[in-house]
Scaffold this motif. Structure first.
Motif, PDB file in Angstrom:
ATOM      1  N   LEU A 174       0.826  -1.207   0.000  1.00  0.00           N
ATOM      2  CA  LEU A 174       0.000   0.000   0.000  1.00  0.00           C
ATOM      3  C   LEU A 174       0.858   1.254   0.000  1.00  0.00           C
ATOM      4  O   LEU A 174       0.520   2.252  -0.660  1.00  0.00           O
ATOM      5  CB  LEU A 174      -0.925  -0.009   1.225  1.00  0.00           C
ATOM      6  CG  LEU A 174      -2.029  -1.075   1.217  1.00  0.00           C
ATOM      7  CD1 LEU A 174      -2.781  -1.065   2.540  1.00  0.00           C
ATOM      8  CD2 LEU A 174      -3.003  -0.831   0.059  1.00  0.00           C
ATOM      9  N   GLU A 175       1.982   1.204   0.736  1.00  0.00           N
ATOM     10  CA  GLU A 175       2.877   2.364   0.726  1.00  0.00           C
ATOM     11  C   GLU A 175       3.473   2.575  -0.659  1.00  0.00           C
ATOM     12  O   GLU A 175       3.603   3.723  -1.122  1.00  0.00           O
ATOM     13  CB  GLU A 175       3.984   2.162   1.767  1.00  0.00           C
ATOM     14  CG  GLU A 175       3.501   2.301   3.203  1.00  0.00           C
ATOM     15  CD  GLU A 175       4.614   2.060   4.202  1.00  0.00           C
ATOM     16  OE1 GLU A 175       5.702   1.608   3.761  1.00  0.00           O
ATOM     17  OE2 GLU A 175       4.399   2.313   5.409  1.00  0.00           O
ATOM     18  N   ALA A 176       3.834   1.456  -1.337  1.00  0.00           N
ATOM     19  CA  ALA A 176       4.367   1.586  -2.700  1.00  0.00           C
ATOM     20  C   ALA A 176       3.303   2.147  -3.637  1.00  0.00           C
ATOM     21  O   ALA A 176       3.582   3.042  -4.463  1.00  0.00           O
ATOM     22  CB  ALA A 176       4.858   0.223  -3.193  1.00  0.00           C
ATOM     23  N   GLU A 177       2.069   1.617  -3.516  1.00  0.00           N
ATOM     24  CA  GLU A 177       0.984   2.139  -4.349  1.00  0.00           C
ATOM     25  C   GLU A 177       0.723   3.605  -4.035  1.00  0.00           C
ATOM     26  O   GLU A 177       0.462   4.414  -4.941  1.00  0.00           O
ATOM     27  CB  GLU A 177      -0.278   1.314  -4.115  1.00  0.00           C
ATOM     28  CG  GLU A 177      -0.179  -0.116  -4.648  1.00  0.00           C
ATOM     29  CD  GLU A 177      -1.438  -0.914  -4.360  1.00  0.00           C
ATOM     30  OE1 GLU A 177      -2.339  -0.352  -3.683  1.00  0.00           O
ATOM     31  OE2 GLU A 177      -1.521  -2.072  -4.795  1.00  0.00           O
ATOM     32  N   ASN A 178       0.798   3.931  -2.759  1.00  0.00           N
ATOM     33  CA  ASN A 178       0.590   5.327  -2.373  1.00  0.00           C
ATOM     34  C   ASN A 178       1.665   6.219  -2.970  1.00  0.00           C
ATOM     35  O   ASN A 178       1.381   7.318  -3.472  1.00  0.00           O
ATOM     36  CB  ASN A 178       0.590   5.430  -0.850  1.00  0.00           C
ATOM     37  CG  ASN A 178       0.223   6.816  -0.358  1.00  0.00           C
ATOM     38  OD1 ASN A 178      -0.466   7.558  -1.061  1.00  0.00           O
ATOM     39  ND2 ASN A 178       0.685   7.183   0.823  1.00  0.00           N
ATOM     40  N   CYS A 181       0.931   6.559  -6.571  1.00  0.00           N
ATOM     41  CA  CYS A 181      -0.188   7.494  -6.747  1.00  0.00           C
ATOM     42  C   CYS A 181       0.260   8.931  -6.538  1.00  0.00           C
ATOM     43  O   CYS A 181      -0.176   9.849  -7.255  1.00  0.00           O
ATOM     44  CB  CYS A 181      -1.311   7.139  -5.786  1.00  0.00           C
ATOM     45  SG  CYS A 181      -2.162   5.594  -6.183  1.00  0.00           S
ATOM     46  N   VAL A 182       1.147   9.119  -5.555  1.00  0.00           N
ATOM     47  CA  VAL A 182       1.649  10.473  -5.301  1.00  0.00           C
ATOM     48  C   VAL A 182       2.445  10.970  -6.502  1.00  0.00           C
ATOM     49  O   VAL A 182       2.302  12.125  -6.944  1.00  0.00           O
ATOM     50  CB  VAL A 182       2.496  10.488  -4.014  1.00  0.00           C
ATOM     51  CG1 VAL A 182       3.237  11.816  -3.874  1.00  0.00           C
ATOM     52  CG2 VAL A 182       1.612  10.257  -2.794  1.00  0.00           C
ATOM     53  N   ARG A 183       3.310  10.074  -7.036  1.00  0.00           N
ATOM     54  CA  ARG A 183       4.083  10.471  -8.220  1.00  0.00           C
ATOM     55  C   ARG A 183       3.162  10.758  -9.404  1.00  0.00           C
ATOM     56  O   ARG A 183       3.347  11.745 -10.144  1.00  0.00           O
ATOM     57  CB  ARG A 183       5.079   9.364  -8.577  1.00  0.00           C
ATOM     58  CG  ARG A 183       6.234   9.243  -7.594  1.00  0.00           C
ATOM     59  CD  ARG A 183       7.340   8.379  -8.175  1.00  0.00           C
ATOM     60  NE  ARG A 183       6.870   7.017  -8.441  1.00  0.00           N
ATOM     61  CZ  ARG A 183       6.906   6.027  -7.561  1.00  0.00           C
ATOM     62  NH1 ARG A 183       7.388   6.256  -6.343  1.00  0.00           N
ATOM     63  NH2 ARG A 183       6.476   4.822  -7.888  1.00  0.00           N
ATOM     64  N   THR A 184       2.150   9.887  -9.595  1.00  0.00           N
ATOM     65  CA  THR A 184       1.197  10.113 -10.693  1.00  0.00           C
ATOM     66  C   THR A 184       0.447  11.415 -10.498  1.00  0.00           C
ATOM     67  O   THR A 184       0.231  12.189 -11.448  1.00  0.00           O
ATOM     68  CB  THR A 184       0.211   8.935 -10.766  1.00  0.00           C
ATOM     69  OG1 THR A 184       0.942   7.712 -10.928  1.00  0.00           O
ATOM     70  CG2 THR A 184      -0.750   9.104 -11.922  1.00  0.00           C
ATOM     71  N   LYS A 189      -0.498  16.906 -11.886  1.00  0.00           N
ATOM     72  CA  LYS A 189      -0.503  18.324 -11.522  1.00  0.00           C
ATOM     73  C   LYS A 189       0.372  19.126 -12.482  1.00  0.00           C
ATOM     74  O   LYS A 189      -0.011  20.211 -12.943  1.00  0.00           O
ATOM     75  CB  LYS A 189      -0.010  18.494 -10.088  1.00  0.00           C
ATOM     76  CG  LYS A 189      -1.016  18.092  -9.033  1.00  0.00           C
ATOM     77  CD  LYS A 189      -0.452  18.330  -7.638  1.00  0.00           C
ATOM     78  CE  LYS A 189      -1.447  17.953  -6.565  1.00  0.00           C
ATOM     79  NZ  LYS A 189      -0.898  18.186  -5.200  1.00  0.00           N
ATOM     80  N   LYS A 190       1.565  18.582 -12.756  1.00  0.00           N
ATOM     81  CA  LYS A 190       2.469  19.285 -13.675  1.00  0.00           C
ATOM     82  C   LYS A 190       1.851  19.378 -15.074  1.00  0.00           C
ATOM     83  O   LYS A 190       1.901  20.435 -15.722  1.00  0.00           O
ATOM     84  CB  LYS A 190       3.802  18.560 -13.735  1.00  0.00           C
ATOM     85  CG  LYS A 190       4.599  18.659 -12.443  1.00  0.00           C
ATOM     86  CD  LYS A 190       5.905  17.889 -12.545  1.00  0.00           C
ATOM     87  CE  LYS A 190       6.695  17.972 -11.248  1.00  0.00           C
ATOM     88  NZ  LYS A 190       7.968  17.212 -11.320  1.00  0.00           N
ATOM     89  N   GLN A 191       1.258  18.236 -15.524  1.00  0.00           N
ATOM     90  CA  GLN A 191       0.629  18.249 -16.850  1.00  0.00           C
ATOM     91  C   GLN A 191      -0.537  19.238 -16.899  1.00  0.00           C
ATOM     92  O   GLN A 191      -0.717  19.966 -17.882  1.00  0.00           O
ATOM     93  CB  GLN A 191       0.150  16.842 -17.205  1.00  0.00           C
ATOM     94  CG  GLN A 191       1.286  15.862 -17.472  1.00  0.00           C
ATOM     95  CD  GLN A 191       0.790  14.456 -17.717  1.00  0.00           C
ATOM     96  OE1 GLN A 191      -0.402  14.179 -17.557  1.00  0.00           O
ATOM     97  NE2 GLN A 191       1.703  13.567 -18.126  1.00  0.00           N
TER      98      GLN A 191
END
Length: 242
Positions: A174-178, A181-184, A189-191
């Motif tokens: 879940l931490e990896a998925e989180n 998700c944060v990176r995505t 946001k940048k896009q």
């Protein structure tokens, strides 16, 4: 002398009668009766009998006649009466000594009983303390037993450890998925920011083009207007020449 002896005997009787009717002198009456034995024997009191023997012997010795045999007989009778009177006294002394010893034994027994009572009270206090300690210890044992039962209801340690390992793996996933998700989300946001910037630039470009187009259109219209005005002026001059 006989009258004197009778007087003494009468005085003893008067004293006995006096003490016999003294309601507030019980101790004195009891002591006098024990000494004179006026209530412990039947018949004539021993002290009075001894007094009579002594008076008879004394009166016989004062006679001037040859009465040696009578004096010896009265002397022996007096000694016998003394021995008879002394025997109860010895018995009374033995009883007194026995009572004293009994009193001492009673005092020792009373001290021993008091000591045992004190020891029993101390033992009771100790037992009370032990009872309180036993109650506390029993309460602790009951609490430990309740905790043991709760522990017994729980799954084994290996199973619990396996569940913990699975949960740790799931938490790591879940931490990896989180993190993904944060990176995505950061990328989105940048896009989105870039898109907003492009839209803003495009809007500015469109506005600039619209302004340029309007300026060009305005310039064309002014040129056409000028041309029309110029055309109208030449025709008028031609008409005037004609």
């Amino acid at each position: 002398m006989l009258a004197k002896g009778r007087k003494i005997a009468g005085r003893g009787e008067e004293m006995a009668a006096h003490y016999a009717f003294g309601p507030l002198e019980d101790d004195v009456i009891i002591k006098h009766r024990l000494l004179t034995r006026t209530t412990t024997t039947r018949g004539e009191p021993p002290l009075k009998k001894l007094q009579k023997k002594f008076v008879s012997f004394a009166l016989e010795t004062e006679k001037e006649a040859d009465n040696l045999n009578d004096c010896e007989r009265l002397y022996k009778a007096f000694l016998q009466e003394i021995a008879t009177f002394e025997l109860p006294l010895l018995k009374s002394k033995a009883v007194v000594d026995a009572n004293i010893r009994e009193k001492e034994n009673f005092n020792e027994l009373q001290e021993e009983i008091q000591r045992q009572i004190s020891q029993a009270q101390a033992d009771i206090e100790d037992l009370k303390k032990q009872l309180e300690e036993s109650k506390i210890e029993r309460q602790h044992k009951e609490e430990c037993e309740a905790i043991r039962k709760l522990i017994a209801l729980q799954p084994p340690r290996s199973e619990t450890q396996k569940i913990i390992s699975d949960l740790e793996k799931e938490i790591a996933t879940l931490e990896a998925e989180n993190a993904a998700c944060v990176r995505t989300l950061d990328l989105r946001k940048k896009q989105f920011s870039l898109l907003l910037h492009v839209v803003d630039e495009l809007q500015n470009t469109i506005e600039d083009e619209q302004k340029s187009l309007a300026d060009e259109l305005r310039a064309v219209m002014e040129e056409q207007k000028i041309s029309i005005e110029d055309g109208s002026g030449g025709g008028s001059e031609a008409m005037l020449v004609d």
